[in-house]
Design a protein around this motif. Structure first.
Motif, PDB file in Angstrom:
ATOM      1  N   GLY A   1       0.790  -0.998   0.061  1.00  0.00           N
ATOM      2  CA  GLY A   1      -0.068   0.106   0.189  1.00  0.00           C
ATOM      3  C   GLY A   1       0.941   1.145   0.065  1.00  0.00           C
ATOM      4  O   GLY A   1       2.014   1.138  -0.345  1.00  0.00           O
ATOM      5  N   SER A   2       0.144   2.361   0.044  1.00  0.00           N
ATOM      6  CA  SER A   2       0.857   3.616   0.092  1.00  0.00           C
ATOM      7  C   SER A   2       0.455   4.982   0.987  1.00  0.00           C
ATOM      8  O   SER A   2      -0.903   4.588   1.330  1.00  0.00           O
ATOM      9  CB  SER A   2       0.971   4.165  -1.254  1.00  0.00           C
ATOM     10  OG  SER A   2      -0.101   4.553  -1.899  1.00  0.00           O
ATOM     11  N   PHE A   3       0.960   5.780   1.260  1.00  0.00           N
ATOM     12  CA  PHE A   3       0.473   6.887   2.071  1.00  0.00           C
ATOM     13  C   PHE A   3      -0.414   7.646   1.380  1.00  0.00           C
ATOM     14  O   PHE A   3      -1.376   7.859   2.106  1.00  0.00           O
ATOM     15  CB  PHE A   3       1.858   7.923   2.416  1.00  0.00           C
ATOM     16  CG  PHE A   3       1.551   9.016   3.165  1.00  0.00           C
ATOM     17  CD1 PHE A   3       0.920   8.922   4.168  1.00  0.00           C
ATOM     18  CD2 PHE A   3       1.781  10.264   2.629  1.00  0.00           C
ATOM     19  CE1 PHE A   3       0.644  10.337   4.907  1.00  0.00           C
ATOM     20  CE2 PHE A   3       1.579  11.420   3.177  1.00  0.00           C
ATOM     21  CZ  PHE A   3       0.911  11.295   4.493  1.00  0.00           C
ATOM     22  N   ALA A   4      -0.533   8.102   0.151  1.00  0.00           N
ATOM     23  CA  ALA A   4      -1.201   8.723  -0.456  1.00  0.00           C
ATOM     24  C   ALA A   4      -1.940   7.761  -1.500  1.00  0.00           C
ATOM     25  O   ALA A   4      -1.533   7.566  -2.782  1.00  0.00           O
ATOM     26  CB  ALA A   4      -0.732   9.743  -1.432  1.00  0.00           C
ATOM     27  N   ALA A   5      -2.910   6.866  -0.853  1.00  0.00           N
ATOM     28  CA  ALA A   5      -3.414   5.803  -1.400  1.00  0.00           C
ATOM     29  C   ALA A   5      -4.850   5.888  -2.332  1.00  0.00           C
ATOM     30  O   ALA A   5      -5.595   4.896  -2.350  1.00  0.00           O
ATOM     31  CB  ALA A   5      -3.670   4.627  -0.474  1.00  0.00           C
ATOM     32  N   GLY A   6      -5.198   7.083  -2.875  1.00  0.00           N
ATOM     33  CA  GLY A   6      -6.430   7.107  -3.431  1.00  0.00           C
ATOM     34  C   GLY A   6      -6.724   6.620  -4.669  1.00  0.00           C
ATOM     35  O   GLY A   6      -5.692   5.990  -5.273  1.00  0.00           O
TER      36      GLY A   6
END
Length: 196
Positions: free
Chosen positions: A75-80
């Protein structure tokens, strides 16, 4: 690093609005034309930030001073995604913005922790927080048994590039934006890596 600063995994949920504001302050020069107006951009950012992929710097009262986000295969921090875009901007506005933001997307590489943004509140700059967050990111990569950290820095941010160089990152490539410079406000991004 001042002893009154706490470095922690994630960020407190009550600091989500502060995280969104700091993200916007740091990246509105690059994302402002695509994600405007500001009110909607802040709603989107608040919605998509994932604390599971962040390291924060907090003061004694628990107020957010800075954040470093990262991206892995998990996943990622800015996961939009497109659903987040259309929820904030509507079907057409979300789709158009999603296409433009996708241009900036960076792929994950084997054995690499990909930085997904770092920022420090203006009032807290000059206290070593940025360097400490970068050290914490390197430690996170080691904890995950990864051998390197990668980030990209745009040509209009020489101060950040200097911080990365002081923290042991070296330039390994450059990508030009071409005609998209008019939209994003920068002409190139330098890829930097640090072995951990």
């Amino acid at each position: 690093m001042p002893p009154d600063i706490l470095i922690s995994s994630g960020f407190p949920e009550d600091q989500r609005p502060a995280a969104a504001r700091l993200f916007w302050e740091a990246f509105s020069g690059k994302l402002g034309k695509v994600l405007a107006p500001k009110e909607k951009a802040l709603r989107l950012i608040e919605r998509i930030l994932d604390p599971a992929f962040a390291i924060s710097a907090l003061d004694r009262e628990g107020q957010l001073l800075g954040l470093a986000g990262y991206k892995t295969a998990d996943g990622s921090f800015a996961a939009g995604n497109l659903d987040d875009m259309t929820a904030v901007y509507g079907q057409c506005g979300g789709l158009l913005r999603g296409v433009f933001v996708e241009v900036l997307e960076r792929k994950i590489e084997p054995d690499c922790l990909l930085m997904d943004g770092i920022f420090v509140a203006e009032s807290a700059r000059g206290r070593g927080i940025g360097g400490t967050l970068l050290n914490a990111i390197a430690e996170e990569a080691r904890r995950r048994s990864l051998s390197r950290v990668r980030l990209d820095v745009i040509d209009t941010n020489p101060r950040a590039k200097a911080l990365y160089e002081r923290s042991g990152f070296t330039a390994v490539g450059e990508e030009k934006t071409g005609f998209l410079e008019l939209l994003f406000g920068f002409s190139s991004a330098t890829r930097m890596e640090k072995q951990v």
